[in-house]
Motif scaffolding. Structure first.
Motif, short mmCIF file in Angstrom:
data_model
loop_
_atom_site.label_atom_id
_atom_site.label_comp_id
_atom_site.label_asym_id
_atom_site.label_seq_id
_atom_site.Cartn_x
_atom_site.Cartn_y
_atom_site.Cartn_z
N MET A 1 0.85 -1.17 0.00
CA MET A 1 0.00 0.00 0.00
C MET A 1 0.90 1.23 0.00
O MET A 1 1.81 1.33 0.80
N HIS A 2 0.63 2.11 -0.90
CA HIS A 2 1.36 3.38 -0.97
C HIS A 2 0.44 4.47 -0.43
O HIS A 2 -0.77 4.38 -0.55
N ASN A 3 1.07 5.50 0.17
CA ASN A 3 0.25 6.62 0.64
C ASN A 3 1.00 7.92 0.47
O ASN A 3 2.23 7.95 0.35
N SER A 4 0.24 9.00 0.45
CA SER A 4 0.82 10.34 0.30
C SER A 4 0.64 11.16 1.57
O SER A 4 0.60 12.38 1.52
N LEU A 5 0.54 10.48 2.70
CA LEU A 5 0.27 11.17 3.95
C LEU A 5 1.35 12.19 4.29
O LEU A 5 1.04 13.33 4.66
N ARG A 6 2.62 11.82 4.17
CA ARG A 6 3.69 12.76 4.51
C ARG A 6 3.60 14.02 3.65
O ARG A 6 3.71 15.14 4.18
N ASP A 7 3.39 13.86 2.36
CA ASP A 7 3.28 15.02 1.47
C ASP A 7 2.09 15.90 1.85
O ASP A 7 2.22 17.12 1.92
N ILE A 33 2.59 4.93 9.57
CA ILE A 33 1.76 5.01 8.37
C ILE A 33 2.54 5.69 7.25
O ILE A 33 2.56 5.21 6.11
N GLU A 34 3.19 6.82 7.56
CA GLU A 34 3.95 7.54 6.53
C GLU A 34 5.05 6.68 5.92
O GLU A 34 5.31 6.77 4.72
N ASN A 35 5.67 5.83 6.74
CA ASN A 35 6.76 4.99 6.25
C ASN A 35 6.28 3.68 5.65
O ASN A 35 7.08 2.86 5.23
N GLY A 36 4.96 3.46 5.63
CA GLY A 36 4.41 2.26 5.03
C GLY A 36 4.58 1.01 5.86
O GLY A 36 4.42 -0.10 5.36
N LEU A 59 -5.32 9.42 -0.94
CA LEU A 59 -4.27 9.28 0.07
C LEU A 59 -3.64 7.89 0.06
O LEU A 59 -2.44 7.76 0.29
N PHE A 60 -4.44 6.89 -0.18
CA PHE A 60 -3.97 5.50 -0.10
C PHE A 60 -4.22 4.80 -1.43
O PHE A 60 -5.35 4.75 -1.90
N GLN A 61 -3.14 4.25 -2.02
CA GLN A 61 -3.26 3.53 -3.28
C GLN A 61 -2.67 2.13 -3.11
O GLN A 61 -1.55 1.99 -2.62
N PRO A 62 -3.41 1.11 -3.49
CA PRO A 62 -2.89 -0.26 -3.36
C PRO A 62 -1.73 -0.49 -4.33
O PRO A 62 -1.70 0.05 -5.43
N SER A 63 -0.78 -1.29 -3.91
CA SER A 63 0.31 -1.68 -4.79
C SER A 63 -0.17 -2.89 -5.60
O SER A 63 -1.21 -3.47 -5.32
N GLU A 64 0.61 -3.29 -6.58
CA GLU A 64 0.26 -4.44 -7.41
C GLU A 64 0.12 -5.71 -6.56
O GLU A 64 -0.76 -6.52 -6.81
#
Length: 68
Positions: A1-7, A33-36, A59-64
């Motif tokens: 899971m990828h996220n853009s919380l830190r940004d 959470i920010e570090n995954g 904010l949250f995008q699933p990885s492959e």
């Protein structure tokens, strides 16, 4: 899971401690959470999205790997 919380947090001018307090979690939770390293519960993910006025999928995008 990828996220853009830190940004999103830095764009909003918030510290990790300030965001943690606003969400009712520990600063360590925000860091993880920010570090995954930690996937937030669905209610927490919705609180985060609401805090930034964004849909959760921005904010949250699933990885492959998450998609199977």
């Amino acid at each position: 899971m990828h996220n853009s919380l830190r940004d999103r947090r830095t764009e909003a001018g918030l510290t990790q401690a300030e965001l943690a307090e606003a969400l009712g979690v520990s600063r360590q939770t925000v860091i993880s959470i920010e570090n995954g390293r930690y996937l937030p519960s669905l209610p927490l993910a919705f609180r985060i999205a609401r805090r930034f006025g964004l849909p959760i999928e921005q904010l949250f995008q699933p990885s492959e790997e998450d998609l199977g």
